[in-house]
Scaffold this active site. Structure first.
Site, mmCIF file in Angstrom:
data_model
loop_
_atom_site.group_PDB
_atom_site.id
_atom_site.type_symbol
_atom_site.label_atom_id
_atom_site.label_comp_id
_atom_site.label_asym_id
_atom_site.label_seq_id
_atom_site.Cartn_x
_atom_site.Cartn_y
_atom_site.Cartn_z
ATOM 1 N N ASP A 1 0.832 -1.207 0.000
ATOM 2 C CA ASP A 1 0.000 0.000 0.000
ATOM 3 C C ASP A 1 0.867 1.258 0.000
ATOM 4 O OD1 ASP A 1 -2.324 1.460 0.011
ATOM 5 O OD2 ASP A 1 -2.800 1.112 2.120
ATOM 6 N N ASN B 1 -10.935 -2.441 -5.268
ATOM 7 C CA ASN B 1 -10.153 -1.568 -6.163
ATOM 8 C C ASN B 1 -10.813 -1.370 -7.528
ATOM 9 O OD1 ASN B 1 -6.914 -2.778 -4.956
ATOM 10 N ND2 ASN B 1 -8.077 -0.999 -4.286
#
Ligand code: IPE
Ligand code: IPE
Ligand code: MG
Length: 251
Positions: free
Chosen positions: A21, A69
């Site tokens: 991330d 996502n």
């Protein structure tokens, strides 16, 4: 409760899983578009895969793209899909050279046909490799995986192939996408976020977590080794007492 010592004397986890991330924030800090962060993130993937292989970590799982996502802007999703295609294509020779078997978890039927194509050929080409299993989470989400497993079990029961009394934890695990791998011993998350974001929900029951503020594009060999060192200092008791686990002397 510890795995064998790898090169360098570290007590290595058998399975490391990473929530990669911070690509977007890395790019923002540099005044670059988010997509540039993803490009740089691919370099970190290469470095961490090479390091894990070198140290002798048997299973490495990378959360590359979540079900959630898909909700990102279309241009970003399409950059991520192209990068993935490029990564699979470019890394094949190295995967073959280093004996890396590629696997994938997630609802891959949702991936674009071009990605599915290169994915299928890379999975097939590396199928027989045994030195390390690299798993990519693609269109992956833990709840989605658990529901798909429950559905498969219900279908088998409806066909009379499975007795409900035989639905044990082992049988359930065997219906998950991760059926071929041990549960993760160590889960690393970069970028300072302290959450699981729907990753390996069932499998992380007894994982050790390492959270680092380093953004994924800045994460490389040195940071990976620091996380492994942190893991090797943890005392895993699995519900027992220290005296039970280490009769020679409590930690
Ligand atoms: C991780 O970085 C890559 C993916 C989730 C695909 P992000 O893109 O989430 O970066 P941040 O969190 O916005 O910084
Ligand atoms: C988690 O990162 C998913 C991947 C690393 C693929 P996100 O950036 O999507 O997570 P949240 O939404 O901030 O929790
Ligand atoms: Mg993020």
């Amino acid at each position: 409760m510890r795995s064998k010592e790898g090169s360098g004397g570290l007590a290595l986890p058998r399975h490391v899983a990473i929530i990669m991330d911070g690509n977007g924030r890395w790019a923002k800090q540099q005044g670059l578009p988010r997509t540039e962060g993803h490009h740089r993130g691919a370099r970190s993937v290469r470095e961490v895969v090479a390091c894990a292989r070198e140290l002798g970590v048997p299973f490495l799982t990378l959360y590359a793209f979540s079900v959630e996502n898909w909700g990102r802007p279309v241009a970003e999703v399409s950059t991520l899909m192209s990068l993935l295609q490029e990564f699979l294509f470019n890394e094949l020779p190295l995967m073959l050279k280093h004996g890396i078997r590629l696997r994938v978890i997630g609802e891959t039927s949702a991936m674009p046909p071009a990605v599915r194509g290169v994915l299928a050929s890379t999975l097939a080409a590396t199928e027989k490799n045994t030195d390390m299993t690299l798993t990519l989470g693609l269109s992956y989400a833990g709840r989605n995986e658990i529901v798909r497993a429950a559905r498969k079990i219900a279908e088998e029961a409806a066909r009379g192939e499975l007795n409900p009394a035989d639905v044990t934890e082992e049988a359930f695990s065997g219906h998950l996408d991760t059926s071929y791998m041990p549960d993760p011993d160590l889960i690393i998350r970069t970028s300072g976020e302290v959450r699981i974001s729907n990753f390996l929900l069932w499998q992380s029951a007894y994982a050790e977590f390492v959270f680092t503020d380093v953004l994924w594009p800045d994460f490389g060999k040195a940071e990976f080794i620091l996380a492994l060192e942190e893991f090797s200092r943890r005392n895993r008791r699995f519900g027992l007492t220290g005296e039970q686990v280490w009769p020679q002397g409590a930690r």
